[in-house]
Design a protein around this motif. Structure first.
Motif, PDB file in Angstrom:
ATOM      1  N   TRP A 116      78.150 -14.881 -20.638  1.00  0.00           N
ATOM      2  CA  TRP A 116      76.819 -14.282 -20.744  1.00  0.00           C
ATOM      3  C   TRP A 116      76.283 -13.945 -19.358  1.00  0.00           C
ATOM      4  CZ3 TRP A 116      72.130 -16.249 -18.958  1.00  0.00           C
ATOM      5  CH2 TRP A 116      71.004 -15.540 -19.361  1.00  0.00           C
ATOM      6  N   MET A 117      76.459 -14.866 -18.396  1.00  0.00           N
ATOM      7  CA  MET A 117      75.975 -14.609 -17.031  1.00  0.00           C
ATOM      8  C   MET A 117      76.716 -13.436 -16.391  1.00  0.00           C
ATOM      9  SD  MET A 117      75.547 -18.417 -15.506  1.00  0.00           S
ATOM     10  CE  MET A 117      74.936 -19.710 -16.578  1.00  0.00           C
ATOM     11  N   ILE A 118      78.009 -13.363 -16.619  1.00  0.00           N
ATOM     12  CA  ILE A 118      78.783 -12.245 -16.071  1.00  0.00           C
ATOM     13  C   ILE A 118      78.305 -10.930 -16.673  1.00  0.00           C
ATOM     14  CG2 ILE A 118      81.067 -11.167 -16.008  1.00  0.00           C
ATOM     15  CD1 ILE A 118      82.240 -14.032 -15.832  1.00  0.00           C
ATOM     16  N   LEU A 119      78.163 -10.893 -17.988  1.00  0.00           N
ATOM     17  CA  LEU A 119      77.730  -9.659 -18.648  1.00  0.00           C
ATOM     18  C   LEU A 119      76.316  -9.266 -18.236  1.00  0.00           C
ATOM     19  CD1 LEU A 119      79.260 -10.241 -22.167  1.00  0.00           C
ATOM     20  CD2 LEU A 119      79.958  -8.521 -20.474  1.00  0.00           C
ATOM     21  N   GLU A 120      75.470 -10.260 -18.044  1.00  0.00           N
ATOM     22  CA  GLU A 120      74.094  -9.995 -17.614  1.00  0.00           C
ATOM     23  C   GLU A 120      74.058  -9.329 -16.236  1.00  0.00           C
ATOM     24  OE1 GLU A 120      71.585 -13.398 -16.487  1.00  0.00           O
ATOM     25  OE2 GLU A 120      70.273 -12.715 -18.100  1.00  0.00           O
ATOM     26  N   SER A 121      75.067  -9.587 -15.411  1.00  0.00           N
ATOM     27  CA  SER A 121      75.099  -9.029 -14.060  1.00  0.00           C
ATOM     28  C   SER A 121      75.573  -7.578 -14.024  1.00  0.00           C
ATOM     29  CB  SER A 121      75.993  -9.889 -13.162  1.00  0.00           C
ATOM     30  OG  SER A 121      77.356  -9.675 -13.474  1.00  0.00           O
ATOM     31  N   LYS A 122      76.105  -7.076 -15.118  1.00  0.00           N
ATOM     32  CA  LYS A 122      76.640  -5.717 -15.145  1.00  0.00           C
ATOM     33  C   LYS A 122      75.501  -4.701 -15.185  1.00  0.00           C
ATOM     34  CE  LYS A 122      80.579  -7.421 -14.967  1.00  0.00           C
ATOM     35  NZ  LYS A 122      81.037  -7.618 -13.622  1.00  0.00           N
ATOM     36  N   LYS A 123      75.655  -3.642 -14.388  1.00  0.00           N
ATOM     37  CA  LYS A 123      74.599  -2.643 -14.250  1.00  0.00           C
ATOM     38  C   LYS A 123      74.569  -1.621 -15.379  1.00  0.00           C
ATOM     39  CE  LYS A 123      74.971  -2.986  -9.306  1.00  0.00           C
ATOM     40  NZ  LYS A 123      76.103  -2.755  -8.458  1.00  0.00           N
ATOM     41  N   ASP A 124      75.756  -1.321 -15.912  1.00  0.00           N
ATOM     42  CA  ASP A 124      75.810  -0.276 -16.925  1.00  0.00           C
ATOM     43  C   ASP A 124      76.996  -0.503 -17.858  1.00  0.00           C
ATOM     44  OD1 ASP A 124      78.108   0.624 -15.517  1.00  0.00           O
ATOM     45  OD2 ASP A 124      76.923   2.056 -14.355  1.00  0.00           O
TER      46      ASP A 124
END
Length: 159
Positions: A116-124
Motif C-alpha cells: 500500500w505504501m509503495i502504491l501510494e508513492s506512485k505519481k500516475d
C-alpha cells in the motif's frame, strides 16, 4: 502462520542462490509448517520419497496459498520491508500501530501495508503499472524495454 518477523527470512531469498538459499528457505518453511512437518519433509527428501526441489516447491505453493501472491512478489515485498524498515515502521506508528512486529497478526498484513505504501508513492498510472510488472511479472507481449523500466521503477519505489 508466519508473523511479520518472517520478512527477514524471505528477504534473504532475494540475494541468495543455490545452497546459500537453503537456510532462509528452511527457516520460512519451519514457520509455516512447524518442526515436526519440516522434519518429515526433510526425511522424505533424504530417502527419495520427495524430489530434491520439494522445499522450494512447497515454499512457493505455501506462500501463494497463504498470501495470494506469487513467491517472487512476497520475496520482493519482504526485501522492501527489511531494507526500508525505519520508514515503514514510522508510517505504521503514525497510523496507530505502535509496535508493528507485535501488533500485525501475520507477515501478510505487513506485506499488505508495504505494498500500500509503495502504491501510494506512485505519481500516475504508468508508474503503478511499472510497479505491478516489476513485482508480479510481465504479461505476454511486453517488450524488454518495459521489463527494464519496471525493474527500475521497483528499485526507485522508496527513493
Amino acid at each position: 502462520m508466519p508473523g511479520p518477523t518472517a520478512a527477514r527470512h524471505l528477504a534473504a531469498l532475494s540475494t541468495r542462490r543455490g545452497m546459500e538459499a537453503t537456510a532462509p528457505m528452511l527457516s520460512t518453511l519451519h514457520l509455516m509448517l512447524g518442526q515436526a512437518q519440516l522434519e518429515a519433509l526433510e526425511d522424505g527428501v533424504a530417502d527419495g520419497r520427495y524430489p530434491p526441489d520439494a522445499f522450494s516447491e512447497l515454499l512457493s505453493a505455501g506462500v501463494e496459498h497463504l498470501s495470494g501472491r506469487p513467491l517472487r512478489a512476497v520475496v520482493a515485498l519482504s526485501g522492501s520491508a527489511v531494507s526500508q524498515w525505519s520508514i515503514i515502521r514510522g508510517r505504521l506508528v503514525r497510523d496507530g500501530i505502535a509496535d508493528p512486529l507485535r501488533e500485525l497478526p501475520t507477515l501478510w498484513a505487513l506485506l499488505d501495508a508495504v505494498e500500500w505504501m509503495i502504491l501510494e508513492s506512485k505519481k500516475d498510472e504508468k508508474e503503478t503499472d511499472a510497479y505491478w510488472r516489476s513485482v508480479y511479472g510481465p504479461e505476454r507481449g511486453w517488450s524488454d524495454d518495459d521489463e527494464t523500466a519496471s525493474a527500475d521503477a521497483f528499485m526507485d519505489a522508496f527513493s
